[in-house]
Write a protein that holds these residues in place. Structure first.
Motif, PDB file in Angstrom:
ATOM      1  N   PHE A  22       0.819  -1.217   0.000  1.00  0.00           N
ATOM      2  CA  PHE A  22       0.000   0.000   0.000  1.00  0.00           C
ATOM      3  C   PHE A  22       0.851   1.265   0.000  1.00  0.00           C
ATOM      4  CE2 PHE A  22       0.075  -0.750   4.655  1.00  0.00           C
ATOM      5  CZ  PHE A  22       0.394   0.514   5.137  1.00  0.00           C
ATOM      6  N   GLY A  23       2.129   1.139  -0.412  1.00  0.00           N
ATOM      7  CA  GLY A  23       2.899   2.352  -0.684  1.00  0.00           C
ATOM      8  C   GLY A  23       4.132   2.586   0.150  1.00  0.00           C
ATOM      9  N   TRP A  66      -8.050   2.196  -1.815  1.00  0.00           N
ATOM     10  CA  TRP A  66      -9.008   3.048  -1.109  1.00  0.00           C
ATOM     11  C   TRP A  66      -8.358   4.318  -0.572  1.00  0.00           C
ATOM     12  CZ3 TRP A  66     -13.674   2.725  -2.441  1.00  0.00           C
ATOM     13  CH2 TRP A  66     -14.225   1.503  -2.805  1.00  0.00           C
ATOM     14  N   ILE A  67      -7.082   4.243  -0.226  1.00  0.00           N
ATOM     15  CA  ILE A  67      -6.364   5.467   0.166  1.00  0.00           C
ATOM     16  C   ILE A  67      -6.340   6.436  -1.013  1.00  0.00           C
ATOM     17  CG2 ILE A  67      -4.083   6.410   0.736  1.00  0.00           C
ATOM     18  CD1 ILE A  67      -3.614   3.861   2.424  1.00  0.00           C
ATOM     19  N   GLY A  68      -5.989   5.911  -2.194  1.00  0.00           N
ATOM     20  CA  GLY A  68      -5.952   6.743  -3.391  1.00  0.00           C
ATOM     21  C   GLY A  68      -7.323   7.236  -3.802  1.00  0.00           C
ATOM     22  N   GLY A  72      -7.273  10.933  -3.280  1.00  0.00           N
ATOM     23  CA  GLY A  72      -7.010  11.452  -4.611  1.00  0.00           C
ATOM     24  C   GLY A  72      -5.594  11.970  -4.794  1.00  0.00           C
ATOM     25  N   ARG A  73      -5.414  12.674  -5.891  1.00  0.00           N
ATOM     26  CA  ARG A  73      -4.091  13.187  -6.256  1.00  0.00           C
ATOM     27  C   ARG A  73      -3.526  14.178  -5.221  1.00  0.00           C
ATOM     28  NH1 ARG A  73      -0.875  16.042 -10.001  1.00  0.00           N
ATOM     29  NH2 ARG A  73       0.279  14.580 -11.316  1.00  0.00           N
ATOM     30  N   GLY A 123      -6.583   3.802  -7.486  1.00  0.00           N
ATOM     31  CA  GLY A 123      -7.685   4.457  -6.784  1.00  0.00           C
ATOM     32  C   GLY A 123      -7.787   5.929  -7.126  1.00  0.00           C
ATOM     33  N   SER A 124      -6.644   6.621  -7.180  1.00  0.00           N
ATOM     34  CA  SER A 124      -6.674   8.070  -7.453  1.00  0.00           C
ATOM     35  C   SER A 124      -7.109   8.368  -8.880  1.00  0.00           C
ATOM     36  CB  SER A 124      -5.310   8.702  -7.176  1.00  0.00           C
ATOM     37  OG  SER A 124      -4.365   8.317  -8.150  1.00  0.00           O
TER      38      SER A 124
END
Length: 198
Positions: A22-23, A66-68, A72-73, A123-124
């Motif tokens: 997740f990043g 879901w985080i993205g 969003g951006r 997601g984003s």
């Protein structure tokens, strides 16, 4: 890495693969290979290693999605620098995702740098969740299957592999040292022949 896997076992494998997915930059690929190599030597169960890694990879990417999707951006631009997601890198990943769509979710699994932000960027960019989930599960299955199989069959030859790698490292260091010494020696000779005008 082998020592960490030996110490923390399945929980260590699952945790590292999950947070990478997740990043957070983490050695997920390496820990799967290490866990599978231990299974090849009889310390772990290879099916448990693969299952835990698969669930962690798919779950981490889904959390990233879901985080993205929620942030969003702007969220990525604000906090991305803390996990080495710079604006230029984000633009590249978004460009890849826009051009190649869902199949990029699979391909990104095998590319360092893209793998960590795969779900977040999907997601984003508002990829439909069902489509993402399908390709994400397939990507996680292929990725975990590839590295757990490779690690498992390497497990019986781990000592020989480590010895071979160490020999190559020693040789590479020796060659680099010789090249560096030659460079400075030639540079010194050139300065002696042609001193800089004062």
């Amino acid at each position: 890495m082998l020592g960490a896997v030996d110490r923390f076992g399945y929980a260590g494998i699952g945790t590292i693969v999950f947070i990478e997915s997740f990043g957070v930059p983490a050695p997920g690929e390496t820990v799967i290979i290490a866990g599978a190599a231990y299974a090849g030597r009889g310390h772990f169960n290879i099916f448990a290693v693969a299952l835990i890694a698969f669930l962690a990879a798919a779950g981490g990417d889904t959390l990233g999605y879901w985080i993205g999707r929620r942030g969003g951006r702007p969220l990525l631009l604000r906090f991305g620098r803390y996990v080495r997601l710079t604006p230029p890198r984000l633009e590249k990943v978004e460009s890849f995702m826009s051009r190649h769509g869902p199949k990029m979710v699979i391909v990104a699994r095998f590319i360092e740098g893209l793998r960590q932000f795969n779900g977040v960027v999907a997601g984003s960019t508002q990829m439909p969740f069902r489509k993402f989930l399908l390709w994400n599960l397939l990507g996680a299955l292929l990725w975990v299957g590839c590295w757990s199989t490779a690690g498992y069959f390497a497990g019986n030859h781990l000592d020989q592999i480590a010895a071979t790698i160490s020999h190559y490292v020693v040789a590479a260091v020796a060659i680099a040292a010789a090249a560096l010494a030659t460079y400075f020696w030639l540079r010194h000779r050139r300065h002696r022949r042609h001193p800089v005008e004062s």
